[in-house]
Design a protein around this motif. Structure first.
Motif, PDB file in Angstrom:
ATOM      1  N   VAL A  20      50.141  40.644  37.520  1.00 63.49           N
ATOM      2  CA  VAL A  20      49.940  42.045  37.184  1.00 63.49           C
ATOM      3  C   VAL A  20      50.120  42.313  35.689  1.00 63.49           C
ATOM      4  O   VAL A  20      49.548  43.275  35.153  1.00 63.49           O
ATOM      5  N   ASP A  21      50.884  41.466  35.009  1.00 63.37           N
ATOM      6  CA  ASP A  21      51.137  41.706  33.584  1.00 63.37           C
ATOM      7  C   ASP A  21      50.176  40.952  32.668  1.00 63.37           C
ATOM      8  O   ASP A  21      50.434  40.822  31.467  1.00 63.37           O
ATOM      9  N   TYR A  22      49.060  40.454  33.203  1.00 59.35           N
ATOM     10  CA  TYR A  22      48.083  39.736  32.372  1.00 59.35           C
ATOM     11  C   TYR A  22      47.552  40.680  31.291  1.00 59.35           C
ATOM     12  O   TYR A  22      47.198  41.836  31.581  1.00 59.35           O
ATOM     13  N   LYS A  23      47.471  40.197  30.060  1.00 60.30           N
ATOM     14  CA  LYS A  23      47.240  41.103  28.923  1.00 60.30           C
ATOM     15  C   LYS A  23      45.898  40.961  28.200  1.00 60.30           C
ATOM     16  O   LYS A  23      45.766  41.415  27.060  1.00 60.30           O
ATOM     17  N   TYR A  24      44.893  40.328  28.827  1.00 59.55           N
ATOM     18  CA  TYR A  24      43.614  40.176  28.129  1.00 59.55           C
ATOM     19  C   TYR A  24      42.490  40.793  28.975  1.00 59.55           C
ATOM     20  O   TYR A  24      41.746  40.081  29.660  1.00 59.55           O
ATOM     21  N   PRO A  25      42.347  42.124  28.950  1.00 57.94           N
ATOM     22  CA  PRO A  25      41.354  42.804  29.798  1.00 57.94           C
ATOM     23  C   PRO A  25      39.916  42.385  29.508  1.00 57.94           C
ATOM     24  O   PRO A  25      39.080  42.381  30.416  1.00 57.94           O
ATOM     25  N   ARG A  26      39.623  42.036  28.265  1.00 60.59           N
ATOM     26  CA  ARG A  26      38.251  41.629  27.945  1.00 60.59           C
ATOM     27  C   ARG A  26      37.886  40.337  28.675  1.00 60.59           C
ATOM     28  O   ARG A  26      36.765  40.187  29.172  1.00 60.59           O
ATOM     29  N   LEU A  27      38.826  39.418  28.759  1.00 58.52           N
ATOM     30  CA  LEU A  27      38.572  38.175  29.474  1.00 58.52           C
ATOM     31  C   LEU A  27      38.428  38.443  30.967  1.00 58.52           C
ATOM     32  O   LEU A  27      37.544  37.886  31.630  1.00 58.52           O
ATOM     33  N   VAL A  28      39.287  39.327  31.496  1.00 59.34           N
ATOM     34  CA  VAL A  28      39.194  39.701  32.911  1.00 59.34           C
ATOM     35  C   VAL A  28      37.804  40.254  33.214  1.00 59.34           C
ATOM     36  O   VAL A  28      37.202  39.941  34.248  1.00 59.34           O
ATOM     37  N   HIS A  29      37.289  41.063  32.317  1.00 62.83           N
ATOM     38  CA  HIS A  29      35.975  41.675  32.509  1.00 62.83           C
ATOM     39  C   HIS A  29      34.878  40.623  32.627  1.00 62.83           C
ATOM     40  O   HIS A  29      33.887  40.826  33.346  1.00 62.83           O
ATOM     41  N   MET A  30      35.051  39.469  31.974  1.00 59.16           N
ATOM     42  CA  MET A  30      33.991  38.461  31.918  1.00 59.16           C
ATOM     43  C   MET A  30      33.984  37.517  33.110  1.00 59.16           C
ATOM     44  O   MET A  30      32.976  36.862  33.379  1.00 59.16           O
ATOM     45  N   VAL A  31      35.100  37.395  33.817  1.00 55.88           N
ATOM     46  CA  VAL A  31      35.152  36.428  34.913  1.00 55.88           C
ATOM     47  C   VAL A  31      34.607  37.041  36.202  1.00 55.88           C
ATOM     48  O   VAL A  31      34.527  38.267  36.350  1.00 55.88           O
ATOM     49  N   ASP A  32      34.243  36.154  37.140  1.00 61.92           N
ATOM     50  CA  ASP A  32      33.693  36.590  38.417  1.00 61.92           C
ATOM     51  C   ASP A  32      34.757  36.631  39.510  1.00 61.92           C
ATOM     52  O   ASP A  32      34.725  37.504  40.377  1.00 61.92           O
ATOM     53  N   ILE A  33      35.656  35.651  39.472  1.00 60.20           N
ATOM     54  CA  ILE A  33      36.661  35.499  40.528  1.00 60.20           C
ATOM     55  C   ILE A  33      38.062  35.651  39.948  1.00 60.20           C
ATOM     56  O   ILE A  33      38.381  35.034  38.919  1.00 60.20           O
ATOM     57  N   ILE A  34      38.876  36.448  40.591  1.00 55.52           N
ATOM     58  CA  ILE A  34      40.289  36.573  40.223  1.00 55.52           C
ATOM     59  C   ILE A  34      41.115  35.851  41.284  1.00 55.52           C
ATOM     60  O   ILE A  34      41.075  36.201  42.465  1.00 55.52           O
ATOM     61  N   LYS A  35      41.856  34.825  40.850  1.00 53.95           N
ATOM     62  CA  LYS A  35      42.737  34.099  41.768  1.00 53.95           C
ATOM     63  C   LYS A  35      44.133  34.719  41.661  1.00 53.95           C
ATOM     64  O   LYS A  35      44.831  34.522  40.671  1.00 53.95           O
ATOM     65  N   VAL A  36      44.494  35.485  42.659  1.00 53.46           N
ATOM     66  CA  VAL A  36      45.744  36.242  42.618  1.00 53.46           C
ATOM     67  C   VAL A  36      46.893  35.372  43.121  1.00 53.46           C
ATOM     68  O   VAL A  36      46.839  34.834  44.238  1.00 53.46           O
ATOM     69  N   ASP A  37      47.924  35.246  42.301  1.00 55.14           N
ATOM     70  CA  ASP A  37      49.086  34.421  42.620  1.00 55.14           C
ATOM     71  C   ASP A  37      50.000  35.179  43.591  1.00 55.14           C
ATOM     72  O   ASP A  37      50.646  36.158  43.219  1.00 55.14           O
ATOM     73  N   PHE A  38      50.081  34.718  44.854  1.00 57.00           N
ATOM     74  CA  PHE A  38      50.889  35.397  45.869  1.00 57.00           C
ATOM     75  C   PHE A  38      52.365  35.015  45.796  1.00 57.00           C
ATOM     76  O   PHE A  38      53.177  35.585  46.534  1.00 57.00           O
ATOM     77  N   MET A  39      52.717  34.088  44.910  1.00 56.57           N
ATOM     78  CA  MET A  39      54.127  33.722  44.748  1.00 56.57           C
ATOM     79  C   MET A  39      54.771  34.495  43.604  1.00 56.57           C
ATOM     80  O   MET A  39      55.962  34.805  43.636  1.00 56.57           O
ATOM     81  N   GLN A  40      53.969  34.824  42.576  1.00 52.76           N
ATOM     82  CA  GLN A  40      54.520  35.448  41.373  1.00 52.76           C
ATOM     83  C   GLN A  40      54.375  36.968  41.354  1.00 52.76           C
ATOM     84  O   GLN A  40      54.918  37.627  40.470  1.00 52.76           O
ATOM     85  N   ASN A  41      53.635  37.541  42.289  1.00 57.13           N
ATOM     86  CA  ASN A  41      53.461  38.990  42.360  1.00 57.13           C
ATOM     87  C   ASN A  41      54.122  39.538  43.616  1.00 57.13           C
ATOM     88  O   ASN A  41      54.111  38.895  44.673  1.00 57.13           O
ATOM     89  N   THR A  42      54.667  40.755  43.512  1.00 54.84           N
ATOM     90  CA  THR A  42      55.213  41.415  44.698  1.00 54.84           C
ATOM     91  C   THR A  42      54.069  41.953  45.546  1.00 54.84           C
ATOM     92  O   THR A  42      52.916  42.019  45.096  1.00 54.84           O
ATOM     93  N   LYS A  43      54.380  42.377  46.766  1.00 55.59           N
ATOM     94  CA  LYS A  43      53.345  42.929  47.629  1.00 55.59           C
ATOM     95  C   LYS A  43      52.691  44.157  47.012  1.00 55.59           C
ATOM     96  O   LYS A  43      51.469  44.333  47.086  1.00 55.59           O
ATOM     97  N   GLN A  44      53.483  45.005  46.393  1.00 58.15           N
ATOM     98  CA  GLN A  44      52.934  46.198  45.781  1.00 58.15           C
ATOM     99  C   GLN A  44      52.040  45.836  44.599  1.00 58.15           C
ATOM    100  O   GLN A  44      50.972  46.427  44.405  1.00 58.15           O
ATOM    101  N   GLU A  45      52.465  44.843  43.817  1.00 56.31           N
ATOM    102  CA  GLU A  45      51.649  44.396  42.678  1.00 56.31           C
ATOM    103  C   GLU A  45      50.336  43.796  43.170  1.00 56.31           C
ATOM    104  O   GLU A  45      49.280  44.020  42.561  1.00 56.31           O
ATOM    105  N   ILE A  46      50.388  43.065  44.270  1.00 54.15           N
ATOM    106  CA  ILE A  46      49.159  42.487  44.838  1.00 54.15           C
ATOM    107  C   ILE A  46      48.214  43.600  45.279  1.00 54.15           C
ATOM    108  O   ILE A  46      46.998  43.536  45.035  1.00 54.15           O
ATOM    109  N   ARG A  47      48.757  44.646  45.915  1.00 53.43           N
ATOM    110  CA  ARG A  47      47.918  45.789  46.313  1.00 53.43           C
ATOM    111  C   ARG A  47      47.269  46.436  45.097  1.00 53.43           C
ATOM    112  O   ARG A  47      46.076  46.768  45.106  1.00 53.43           O
ATOM    113  N   ASP A  48      48.075  46.631  44.041  1.00 53.85           N
ATOM    114  CA  ASP A  48      47.548  47.255  42.819  1.00 53.85           C
ATOM    115  C   ASP A  48      46.442  46.408  42.198  1.00 53.85           C
ATOM    116  O   ASP A  48      45.401  46.922  41.767  1.00 53.85           O
ATOM    117  N   ILE A  49      46.686  45.089  42.138  1.00 54.63           N
ATOM    118  CA  ILE A  49      45.673  44.176  41.586  1.00 54.63           C
ATOM    119  C   ILE A  49      44.404  44.247  42.423  1.00 54.63           C
ATOM    120  O   ILE A  49      43.289  44.347  41.894  1.00 54.63           O
TER     121      ILE A  49
END
Length: 413
Positions: free
Chosen positions: A121-150
């Motif tokens: 959730v604290d990833y800080k490069y939005p321009r790079l996020v915009h360019m990728v197709d797939i987001i691999k969400v880490d279920f060990m490092q994020n809370t359930k609420q953070e996963i929902r937000d992501i």
């Protein structure tokens, strides 16, 4: 020598395998060696996957998820791979800059799928996020609420969402109910270790140079950047300049050396370096045969152009591509060098149909009679029909020049 690759399956919502993440391993312990750099790990993974195992054996009809660090991305290494079979994973530790963004734009233009690994959730490069197709969400490092937000944010942006590090049935069902597209983790399967025997190979950097040299207008700046990171290649390049120009000629950069030699000389030289590296433990005579055949075919192609130009009967001298013919010569001993049938060798390389059919001695090859003539000439069978049919090509002179050239090049390579 035994080599290893681990793979972990990635499943879709119907529990079918979508692909595999390929992971570097260097022993049977099936764990990443932290002493190995990201760049070395990915380079060895690519070489082992393509040359020792074969990508089809590793992924079948699925796709290979492969991690790339910033250095390999800026060297444009993913462009060596088939965009239909590979997902380019960007490590979460990458700090992007303009040079990297330019490479990512180029990858997108070539239809590569980009994934961002271990997203938090604290990833800080939005321009790079915009360019990728797939987001691999880490279920060990994020809370359930953070996963929902992501999930909510990325779904609104049209991203494909992959839930990684899933370790229980409960977490899997929760992620699936939320709407995630793909799933990966120990709950489904730990990375399975695959073992094979190493084959001789050239580095991804060498392959990148060869690919650039095959372009109609090679980018010398890009080639120079790669060579500057390869001291042995740089040394051999300067030796080649020294052999072609007077010693009083002072070289101040790799780029200058490349410009001096020119495209044709460099194409030949880099191709022969590839053969030399692959045949490192083979008798020197085997390397020499490849070089002789390469030069023989090149000269034969040039002679064909000359005779065709002079003749009023163009059909008597069908067009032949001397560069294709030269590559036939270079690759003609690869079955012996690699210790595998030629059918397997050509299957693993992006070759034209003309080159493949000639190496397999198929009758539809436009160079088959030329190849038969060369083989007959090497054996001293000068009475063969194929040799007589090329009488006006002055084969003795062509063969002598090829032998002389190969002797010189084997010293320089």
């Amino acid at each position: 020598m035994e080599i290893y690759v681990a793979r972990q399956p990635i499943f879709d919502r119907e529990s079918k395998v979508y692909g595999y993440e390929l992971l570097y391993r260097n022993s049977e312990t099936n764990a990443f060696d932290p002493s190995v750099s990201d760049e070395q790990a990915t380079s060895e993974l690519l070489i082992n996957s393509y040359f020792s195992f074969g990508m089809e054996k590793l992924i079948g009809k699925g796709r290979a998820f492969i991690n790339f660090n910033k250095s390999l991305l800026t060297q444009e290494m993913p462009l060596l791979l088939d965009p239909r079979k590979v997902v380019v994973e960007l490590l979460e530790t990458i700090e992007p800059d303009e040079a990297l963004y330019e490479v990512l734009i180029k990858l997108k233009q070539h239809h590569y799928t980009l994934a961002l690994d271990d997203f938090c959730v604290d990833y800080k490069y939005p321009r790079l996020v915009h360019m990728v197709d797939i987001i691999k969400v880490d279920f060990m490092q994020n809370t359930k609420q953070e996963i929902r937000d992501i999930y909510n944010t990325m779904r609104q942006s049209g991203k494909v969402l992959l839930a990684e590090k899933i370790e229980s049935q409960e977490v899997y069902e929760w992620a699936r109910d939320m709407g995630f597209d793909y799933f990966q983790g120990y709950f489904f399967s730990r990375p399975s270790l695959m073992k094979s025997h190493a084959v001789k190979y050239i580095s991804p950097q060498d392959i990148a140079i060869l690919k650039e040299m095959s372009a109609k207008d090679p980018d010398f700046k890009k080639i120079a950047l790669i060579i500057e990171r390869e001291p042995i290649t740089a040394y051999k390049l300067l030796k080649l300049v020294n052999a072609n120009f007077t010693k009083s000629y002072q070289i101040s950069s790799i780029l200058q050396a490349l410009a001096l030699l020119g495209v044709d000389t460099l194409r030949k030289w880099f191709t022969l370096i590839m053969v030399h590296k692959l045949a490192k433990d083979q008798p020197k005579e085997l390397i020499k045969v490849s070089m002789q055949r390469a030069k023989f075919f090149e000269l034969l192609g040039e002679k064909n152009e000359f005779l065709r130009e002079k003749s009023h009967d163009k059909q008597a001298y069908p067009l032949k591509d001397k560069n294709e013919m030269m590559l036939v010569g270079v690759l003609s001993t690869m079955d012996v060098i690699l210790g595998k049938p030629m059918e397997e060798v050509v299957k693993e390389l992006p070759l034209s149909s003309n080159i493949i059919s000639t190496l397999l001695m198929e009758k539809e090859s436009p160079y088959l009679e030329d190849y038969k003539a060369l083989l007959a000439y090497e054996k001293g069978d000068f009475d063969k029909k194929e040799v007589h049919e090329l009488a006006e090509y002055d084969l003795p002179e062509i063969y002598f020049q090829a032998v002389e050239w190969s002797e010189k090049m084997i010293i320089l390579s």
